[in-house]
Write a protein that holds these residues in place. Structure first.
Motif, PDB file in Angstrom:
ATOM      1  N   GLU A 396      16.572  42.964  30.683  1.00  0.00           N
ATOM      2  CA  GLU A 396      16.510  43.467  32.056  1.00  0.00           C
ATOM      3  C   GLU A 396      15.499  44.608  32.183  1.00  0.00           C
ATOM      4  O   GLU A 396      15.613  45.471  33.038  1.00  0.00           O
ATOM      5  CB  GLU A 396      17.894  43.968  32.492  1.00  0.00           C
ATOM      6  N   ALA A 397      14.484  44.606  31.326  1.00  0.00           N
ATOM      7  CA  ALA A 397      13.555  45.742  31.254  1.00  0.00           C
ATOM      8  C   ALA A 397      12.860  46.014  32.582  1.00  0.00           C
ATOM      9  O   ALA A 397      12.701  47.171  32.985  1.00  0.00           O
ATOM     10  CB  ALA A 397      12.525  45.498  30.152  1.00  0.00           C
ATOM     11  N   ASP A 398      12.432  44.965  33.278  1.00  0.00           N
ATOM     12  CA  ASP A 398      11.736  45.176  34.556  1.00  0.00           C
ATOM     13  C   ASP A 398      12.645  45.860  35.564  1.00  0.00           C
ATOM     14  O   ASP A 398      12.246  46.826  36.229  1.00  0.00           O
ATOM     15  CB  ASP A 398      11.244  43.843  35.111  1.00  0.00           C
ATOM     16  N   ALA A 399      13.877  45.366  35.707  1.00  0.00           N
ATOM     17  CA  ALA A 399      14.819  45.950  36.661  1.00  0.00           C
ATOM     18  C   ALA A 399      15.195  47.372  36.265  1.00  0.00           C
ATOM     19  O   ALA A 399      15.332  48.259  37.118  1.00  0.00           O
ATOM     20  CB  ALA A 399      16.074  45.074  36.753  1.00  0.00           C
ATOM     21  N   PHE A 400      15.338  47.607  34.973  1.00  0.00           N
ATOM     22  CA  PHE A 400      15.662  48.943  34.464  1.00  0.00           C
ATOM     23  C   PHE A 400      14.533  49.911  34.809  1.00  0.00           C
ATOM     24  O   PHE A 400      14.760  51.015  35.321  1.00  0.00           O
ATOM     25  CB  PHE A 400      15.878  48.871  32.950  1.00  0.00           C
ATOM     26  N   ALA A 401      13.295  49.509  34.537  1.00  0.00           N
ATOM     27  CA  ALA A 401      12.139  50.375  34.774  1.00  0.00           C
ATOM     28  C   ALA A 401      11.989  50.724  36.250  1.00  0.00           C
ATOM     29  O   ALA A 401      11.591  51.842  36.598  1.00  0.00           O
ATOM     30  CB  ALA A 401      10.875  49.697  34.259  1.00  0.00           C
ATOM     31  N   MET A 402      12.327  49.793  37.121  1.00  0.00           N
ATOM     32  CA  MET A 402      12.190  50.028  38.560  1.00  0.00           C
ATOM     33  C   MET A 402      13.106  51.142  39.049  1.00  0.00           C
ATOM     34  O   MET A 402      12.847  51.767  40.080  1.00  0.00           O
ATOM     35  CB  MET A 402      12.462  48.739  39.331  1.00  0.00           C
ATOM     36  N   GLN A 403      14.198  51.408  38.318  1.00  0.00           N
ATOM     37  CA  GLN A 403      15.134  52.452  38.725  1.00  0.00           C
ATOM     38  C   GLN A 403      14.733  53.842  38.231  1.00  0.00           C
ATOM     39  O   GLN A 403      15.366  54.828  38.598  1.00  0.00           O
ATOM     40  CB  GLN A 403      16.548  52.118  38.232  1.00  0.00           C
ATOM     41  N   LEU A 404      13.696  53.915  37.429  1.00  0.00           N
ATOM     42  CA  LEU A 404      13.272  55.205  36.873  1.00  0.00           C
ATOM     43  C   LEU A 404      12.177  55.800  37.758  1.00  0.00           C
ATOM     44  O   LEU A 404      11.009  55.914  37.370  1.00  0.00           O
ATOM     45  CB  LEU A 404      12.799  55.027  35.433  1.00  0.00           C
ATOM     46  N   SER A 405      12.561  56.191  38.934  1.00  0.00           N
ATOM     47  CA  SER A 405      11.606  56.699  39.920  1.00  0.00           C
ATOM     48  C   SER A 405      10.933  57.983  39.432  1.00  0.00           C
ATOM     49  O   SER A 405      11.594  58.902  38.941  1.00  0.00           O
ATOM     50  CB  SER A 405      12.329  56.961  41.245  1.00  0.00           C
ATOM     51  N   GLY A 406       9.606  58.026  39.576  1.00  0.00           N
ATOM     52  CA  GLY A 406       8.861  59.227  39.227  1.00  0.00           C
ATOM     53  C   GLY A 406       8.546  59.366  37.760  1.00  0.00           C
ATOM     54  O   GLY A 406       7.982  60.388  37.342  1.00  0.00           O
ATOM     55  N   VAL A 407       8.899  58.369  36.949  1.00  0.00           N
ATOM     56  CA  VAL A 407       8.646  58.425  35.507  1.00  0.00           C
ATOM     57  C   VAL A 407       7.650  57.330  35.133  1.00  0.00           C
ATOM     58  O   VAL A 407       7.776  56.180  35.563  1.00  0.00           O
ATOM     59  CB  VAL A 407       9.955  58.218  34.710  1.00  0.00           C
ATOM     60  N   GLU A 408       6.622  57.696  34.357  1.00  0.00           N
ATOM     61  CA  GLU A 408       5.724  56.674  33.839  1.00  0.00           C
ATOM     62  C   GLU A 408       6.491  55.760  32.897  1.00  0.00           C
ATOM     63  O   GLU A 408       7.220  56.234  32.008  1.00  0.00           O
ATOM     64  CB  GLU A 408       4.547  57.322  33.090  1.00  0.00           C
ATOM     65  N   THR A 409       6.371  54.450  33.097  1.00  0.00           N
ATOM     66  CA  THR A 409       7.134  53.509  32.283  1.00  0.00           C
ATOM     67  C   THR A 409       6.218  52.453  31.686  1.00  0.00           C
ATOM     68  O   THR A 409       5.159  52.132  32.239  1.00  0.00           O
ATOM     69  CB  THR A 409       8.231  52.799  33.107  1.00  0.00           C
TER      70      THR A 409
END
Length: 465
Positions: A396-409
């Motif tokens: 679920e990496a894509d969905a997880f990354a989308m929730q990390l607002s303001g952080v370079e992923t």
């Protein structure tokens, strides 16, 4: 082994034949009961049959059983009861677990001892393994006979019979406290509460109720309560008879506790003990290598309070803290290169644990991701300011990354790519931290396997230079 008493000559069902289930079957047989066992896994049944146990479909044997013993991973109420457990409830057969059997059978023969053994039981959402291991370590440090069991160490019924003045340190999960029919520790510890296992307990209230049973049902002589959440404050208030009641020791990380009772708290890296309005002791935790960060300082406070309740002196406890190496997969330092530290906190499987890990270090290359739990990742926001970049693993990496607002992923999917990228980009003074904030089951059997993979990839990166 602790033989189980009270079922001599009676048939007792055992559902689930993992570590705790098979141990319970052996202890029941040693105490004179006739175990009838079952596991849906054929290999587990074969192992039990090789030890001479009667393996049968327990639903068909229910009218023969005096009790049903259930392994902790099997749901007994929510989201739906296991069919065998439902059949037991409908037939009026009592349902228990190995923890209940342990407390029921523990005191046999103690009338021959001059110094009665003690049981310290630790529960909570985060930190209970470290707190349990630390208490055990501190007791061993002073030469006190101590055994570590329950959700960590040995199965609770596999421990050696208790001798003069010995101590059992039990880590108990909500699955274990929720079902045990007998809970009678001498000292009970509540570390903290954050959302976890909500499907199993039908919400946060049910989860807290399962933890609370250790205190409400158990009636410990001394209760050590983390009060950094409202649930802990409520629990301490319920157990205390008034402000001066020192049967309740309140514990905090970050808040100075005041009043005439008994308090242990950590602020700015210093542990302080207050009693009757006076400071009793102070310990500098900043140089304790095995307990980095505010979350581990809370664990240190809880362990310190438990040992003080047993009569250990502050300076003796302080010396023991410095020799504690920490636990695998919990803020575990894996290695260092060019001023960059690599830290394995694979046990940070929920958002609260991951937040505390993020707040322990000033600048982080963060390896995260896995099976997300209920509630999303919004609660991580206070710790994201410490993150230089997140390297997201899992299906679920894509969905997880989308929730990390303001952080370079960077969506890495695999641990190999995440560690390689983080190691290549990390700068002097930064920490490459595995703190997943998610379960591991999308890619690994458990959090230990995930942590082992992280360490293997780190060692690979370090060897490559």
């Amino acid at each position: 082994m602790i033989p189980v008493h009270g079922f001599e000559g009676a048939k007792v069902g055992v559902l689930g034949l993992g570590r705790s289930g098979l141990s319970a079957a052996r202890a029941l047989r040693d105490g004179g009961a006739i175990p009838v066992v079952w596991d849906d896994n054929a290999a587990a049944r074969d192992k039990a049959e090789a030890e001479g146990f009667d393996t049968r479909d327990l639903q068909r044997a229910m009218d023969e059983l005096s009790c049903l013993i259930v392994s902790p991973g099997i749901p007994h109420l929510y989201p739906t009861p296991n069919p065998v457990i439902l059949a037991a409830l409908q037939a009026g057969v009592p349902v228990d677990n190995d923890i209940g059997l342990f407390f029921q059978s523990l005191g046999v023969g103690w009338d021959m001892l001059d110094v009665t053994p003690k049981v310290i039981a630790i529960t909570g959402s985060n930190g209970k393994s470290t707190t349990s291991a630390l208490i055990h370590h501190l007791l061993e440090h002073v030469g006190r006979d101590s055994q570590l069991a329950g959700n960590i160490g040995r199965g609770v019924l596999d421990i050696d019979p208790l001798g003069e003045g010995s101590v059992v340190v039990l880590e108990l999960s909500s699955y274990q406290t929720d079902l045990a029919r007998s809970l009678t520790p001498d000292i009970a510890v509540f570390t903290n509460l954050s959302p976890d296992h909500l499907d199993r307990h039908a919400g946060l209230g049910g989860y807290f109720a399962a933890k609370r049973r250790l205190f409400a049902e158990g009636g410990p002589d001394r209760a050590i309560i983390g009060v950094d959440e409202v649930e802990g404050l409520f629990l301490a208030g319920q157990l205390s008879q008034g402000p001066t009641d020192d049967r309740v020791i309140r514990v905090s990380s970050g808040t100075k506790l005041t009043g005439p009772g008994w308090q242990v708290f950590a602020r700015k890296g210093f542990l302080s003990e207050y009693r009757k309005g006076r400071q009793i002791a102070s310990i500098d935790l900043r140089s304790v290598a095995g307990l980095p960060g505010a979350h581990n300082h809370q664990n240190a406070c809880a362990a310190y309070a438990a040992c003080r309740a047993l009569g250990l002196a502050p300076r003796v406890i302080e010396a023991g803290l410095h020799s504690f190496a920490g636990l695998p997969h919990r803020s575990q330092i894996v290695g260092e290169r060019g001023g960059v530290r690599f830290v394995n906190d694979s046990k940070a499987t929920n958002v609260d644990a991951a937040l505390k890990a993020l707040q322990a270090f000033p600048r982080i290359r963060w390896v995260c991701g896995g099976l997300m739990k209920e509630g999303g990742l919004g609660a991580l926001t206070p710790g994201l300011k410490n993150v230089a970049k997140a390297y997201v693993i899992g299906r679920e990496a894509d969905a997880f990354a989308m929730q990390l607002s303001g952080v370079e992923t960077e969506v890495c999917i695999s641990m190999e790519r995440a560690v390689a990228s983080a190691a290549a980009e990390a700068q002097d003074g930064e920490v490459v931290l595995l703190a997943p904030a998610a379960a591991s089951f999308d890619q690994y059997d458990n959090f230990e396997k995930r942590g082992d993979d992280f360490m293997a990839q780190v060692n690979k990166a370090l060897a490559a230079g």
